[in-house]
Motif scaffolding. Sequence first.
Motif, PDB file in Angstrom:
ATOM      1  N   MET A  47       0.868  -1.188   0.000  1.00 46.86           N
ATOM      2  CA  MET A  47       0.000   0.000   0.000  1.00 46.86           C
ATOM      3  C   MET A  47       0.904   1.237   0.000  1.00 46.86           C
ATOM      4  SD  MET A  47      -3.012  -0.875  -0.416  1.00 46.86           S
ATOM      5  CE  MET A  47      -3.252  -2.574  -0.884  1.00 46.86           C
ATOM      6  N   ILE A  48       1.535   1.428  -1.151  1.00 50.81           N
ATOM      7  CA  ILE A  48       2.571   2.444  -1.311  1.00 50.81           C
ATOM      8  C   ILE A  48       2.322   3.243  -2.586  1.00 50.81           C
ATOM      9  CG2 ILE A  48       4.333   1.192  -0.006  1.00 50.81           C
ATOM     10  CD1 ILE A  48       5.426   0.187  -2.725  1.00 50.81           C
ATOM     11  N   ALA A  49       3.092   4.325  -2.734  1.00 45.89           N
ATOM     12  CA  ALA A  49       2.955   5.156  -3.928  1.00 45.89           C
ATOM     13  C   ALA A  49       4.231   5.937  -4.182  1.00 45.89           C
ATOM     14  CB  ALA A  49       1.783   6.119  -3.768  1.00 45.89           C
ATOM     15  N   ALA A  50       4.337   6.406  -5.422  1.00 43.49           N
ATOM     16  CA  ALA A  50       5.412   7.307  -5.830  1.00 43.49           C
ATOM     17  C   ALA A  50       4.795   8.688  -6.047  1.00 43.49           C
ATOM     18  CB  ALA A  50       6.072   6.809  -7.111  1.00 43.49           C
ATOM     19  N   ALA A  51       5.446   9.715  -5.551  1.00 38.90           N
ATOM     20  CA  ALA A  51       4.948  11.085  -5.639  1.00 38.90           C
ATOM     21  C   ALA A  51       5.476  11.772  -6.890  1.00 38.90           C
ATOM     22  CB  ALA A  51       5.374  11.865  -4.406  1.00 38.90           C
ATOM     23  N   SER A  52       4.603  12.483  -7.568  1.00 40.20           N
ATOM     24  CA  SER A  52       5.035  13.318  -8.691  1.00 40.20           C
ATOM     25  C   SER A  52       5.581  14.631  -8.128  1.00 40.20           C
ATOM     26  CB  SER A  52       3.846  13.608  -9.614  1.00 40.20           C
ATOM     27  OG  SER A  52       2.945  14.493  -8.973  1.00 40.20           O
ATOM     28  N   ASP A  53       6.079  15.474  -9.006  1.00 39.90           N
ATOM     29  CA  ASP A  53       6.604  16.771  -8.577  1.00 39.90           C
ATOM     30  C   ASP A  53       5.560  17.580  -7.798  1.00 39.90           C
ATOM     31  OD1 ASP A  53       9.182  16.449  -9.603  1.00 39.90           O
ATOM     32  OD2 ASP A  53       8.603  17.196 -11.578  1.00 39.90           O
ATOM     33  N   THR A  54       4.286  17.339  -8.077  1.00 45.28           N
ATOM     34  CA  THR A  54       3.208  18.064  -7.412  1.00 45.28           C
ATOM     35  C   THR A  54       3.265  17.916  -5.894  1.00 45.28           C
ATOM     36  OG1 THR A  54       1.794  17.695  -9.332  1.00 45.28           O
ATOM     37  CG2 THR A  54       0.685  18.331  -7.291  1.00 45.28           C
ATOM     38  N   ILE A  55       3.619  16.722  -5.400  1.00 39.01           N
ATOM     39  CA  ILE A  55       3.651  16.499  -3.948  1.00 39.01           C
ATOM     40  C   ILE A  55       5.015  16.045  -3.424  1.00 39.01           C
ATOM     41  CG2 ILE A  55       1.183  16.085  -3.704  1.00 39.01           C
ATOM     42  CD1 ILE A  55       1.702  13.115  -3.727  1.00 39.01           C
ATOM     43  N   TRP A  56       6.000  15.894  -4.284  1.00 38.72           N
ATOM     44  CA  TRP A  56       7.312  15.384  -3.875  1.00 38.72           C
ATOM     45  C   TRP A  56       7.979  16.282  -2.832  1.00 38.72           C
ATOM     46  CZ3 TRP A  56       9.829  11.212  -3.240  1.00 38.72           C
ATOM     47  CH2 TRP A  56      11.223  11.167  -3.181  1.00 38.72           C
ATOM     48  N   ASP A  57       7.936  17.572  -3.022  1.00 37.53           N
ATOM     49  CA  ASP A  57       8.435  18.543  -2.045  1.00 37.53           C
ATOM     50  C   ASP A  57       9.891  18.286  -1.660  1.00 37.53           C
ATOM     51  OD1 ASP A  57       8.328  20.742  -0.359  1.00 37.53           O
ATOM     52  OD2 ASP A  57       7.315  19.670   1.263  1.00 37.53           O
TER      53      ASP A  57
END
Length: 128
Positions: A47-57
């Motif tokens: 139950m994981i995900a990779a963040a795009s630039d939008t939320i990577w921070d």
Amino acid sequence: MEKHIVLALTIVLCHFALSSAIAGTATYYTPPYTPSSCYGYDNMGTMIAAASDTIWDNRAACGRNYRVTCTGPTNSGDLHPCTGASVVVKIVDYCPSGCRGTIDLSQEAFSAIAHLGAGKIKINYVRV
């Protein structure tokens, strides 16, 4: 009188919960899920995900949890992709520039909220 206060408070809280969600899109990626940008070869589950630039921070998103809910299709291939469920995922990786979605869910997380055949969906997400 007391019932009216409780009802009004409930309406305000529900409105706040709904208005704090952010609209975006989600795609999915398939195993293996390691190595990841945040945790290297440590297994963080599915139950994981990779963040795009939008939320990577600038890596600050590592370890953050988000509740993700499918809200609809992004294409005409699957007009009703949503299962009606929400899923909480942990950010473990970075989805590099050119990422097709706001958040790139693991295959297992995506399939909990939408049909895999949809490929890309509209979502609401909120940090939890």
